[in-house]
Design an enzyme around this catalytic site. Sequence first.
Site, mmCIF file in Angstrom:
data_model
loop_
_atom_site.group_PDB
_atom_site.id
_atom_site.type_symbol
_atom_site.label_atom_id
_atom_site.label_comp_id
_atom_site.label_asym_id
_atom_site.label_seq_id
_atom_site.Cartn_x
_atom_site.Cartn_y
_atom_site.Cartn_z
ATOM 1 N N VAL A 265 1.734 -6.113 2.959
ATOM 2 C CA VAL A 265 2.552 -5.639 1.830
ATOM 3 C C VAL A 265 3.688 -4.790 2.394
ATOM 4 C CG1 VAL A 265 2.533 -4.177 -0.220
ATOM 5 C CG2 VAL A 265 0.635 -5.729 0.211
ATOM 6 N N ALA A 266 4.868 -5.042 1.908
ATOM 7 C CA ALA A 266 6.052 -4.353 2.437
ATOM 8 C C ALA A 266 5.906 -2.835 2.308
ATOM 9 C CB ALA A 266 7.290 -4.822 1.694
ATOM 10 N N HIS A 267 6.369 -2.161 3.317
ATOM 11 C CA HIS A 267 6.330 -0.699 3.375
ATOM 12 C C HIS A 267 7.745 -0.154 3.207
ATOM 13 C CE1 HIS A 267 5.365 3.339 4.815
ATOM 14 N NE2 HIS A 267 6.450 3.247 5.553
ATOM 15 N N PRO A 268 7.950 0.883 2.478
ATOM 16 C CA PRO A 268 7.006 1.653 1.661
ATOM 17 C C PRO A 268 7.126 1.250 0.190
ATOM 18 C CG PRO A 268 8.997 2.952 2.031
ATOM 19 C CD PRO A 268 9.270 1.563 2.520
ATOM 20 N N GLU A 272 1.520 -1.053 -1.718
ATOM 21 C CA GLU A 272 0.715 -0.775 -0.515
ATOM 22 C C GLU A 272 -0.582 -0.072 -0.885
ATOM 23 O OE1 GLU A 272 2.741 0.194 3.619
ATOM 24 O OE2 GLU A 272 3.651 1.336 2.004
#
Length: 291
Positions: A265-268, A272
Amino acid sequence: MILGGSYVGLELAQAMRRLGSRVSVCEREERLLPREDCDIAEAIRDLLQEEGIAIITSADVSRVSGRSGDSVALHAVIGGTQNIIEGSHLLVALGKTPNTVGLGLEHAGIKLTPSGYVSVNDRLETTAPAVWAMGDCAGSPAFTHMAFDDFRIVRDNLRGGQRSTAGRQVPFCLFTEPELARVGLNEVDAERQGVDYRLTEYPVSSILRTRTTGETRGKLKALIGKDDRILGFTAFGPRAGELLPPVQIAMRTGLSYHAIEELIVAHPTYAEGLVSLFSNIKPLPLDARAG
Ligand SMILES: Cc1cc2nc3c(=O)[nH]c(=O)nc-3n(C[C@H](O)[C@H](O)[C@H](O)COP(=O)(O)OP(=O)(O)OC[C@H]3O[C@@H](n4cnc5c(N)ncnc54)[C@H](O)[C@@H]3O)c2cc1C
């Protein structure tokens, strides 16, 4: 004064308070949001009280006097004593009843349920041939998205399909700020239904995105069944409603919680938090697994 401390009453309590009114919420049950878990209901109570809203629970209102917009009083028994709670305006948020009386539906062969909803089967057919009902009047869960799904069911059945309302998901959001979102079972439901579950929780303050926005209030919770499937998910926090769909897809397709735990999952992002929530679950010992 808001009579009723559930979904509609609480959304409007916060809105009215933020618009500058003094607001009191009066609820008959021991706590707000009786259908939600205690910890979630308490978190929302804390939120509203911090904003200056008075919360009065265990208040059994038997009479209202005066005139809303001028001066109005609630006569309530609170903890065994009679009280009068006074204010200028009253909002009654005690639930809804169907507006079907007097339409003459019975003359068309359309039966109502004892509570006044149009009686439908799981294809949304009424008791009269070629007459369908959908949305609130058909007793569907009272949400716009459920009324929309009713429409899709009727549309497809009119085209010869076999679509049913049975077993469908009912996600919902309480649009306080921050939001409360839920799909499937919470602890209250699971205990009432005698369903075994493992609980996982994750504080919103640990989702790194919330450190950048300062919106650190809330928590995520999920109930996991013996077969590692997700039984239900509750989110109280910023953009909570946006976190529902990935969990809904896992629940609907029967994926285990590992499918979300292992996602990149892409941060931030807020999402997440889902990875962290589903990484917190202890595996069951082999002999305790379903099947
Ligand atoms: C304060 C409040 C907040 C809500 N918030 C949300 C939310 O955030 N998210 C959500 O999903 N749902 C929410 N809901 C629920 C949602 O509004 C309803 O579930 C949804 O509107 C149901 O759609 P419907 O088409 O069945 O009925 P409605 O939207 O009620 O539409 C029925 C229409 O029929 C008309 N009508 C009634 N009787 C007659 C008649 N005799 N002749 C002709 N027309 C008639 C009405 O005027 C109305 O326009 C909320 C409800 C309330 C009251």
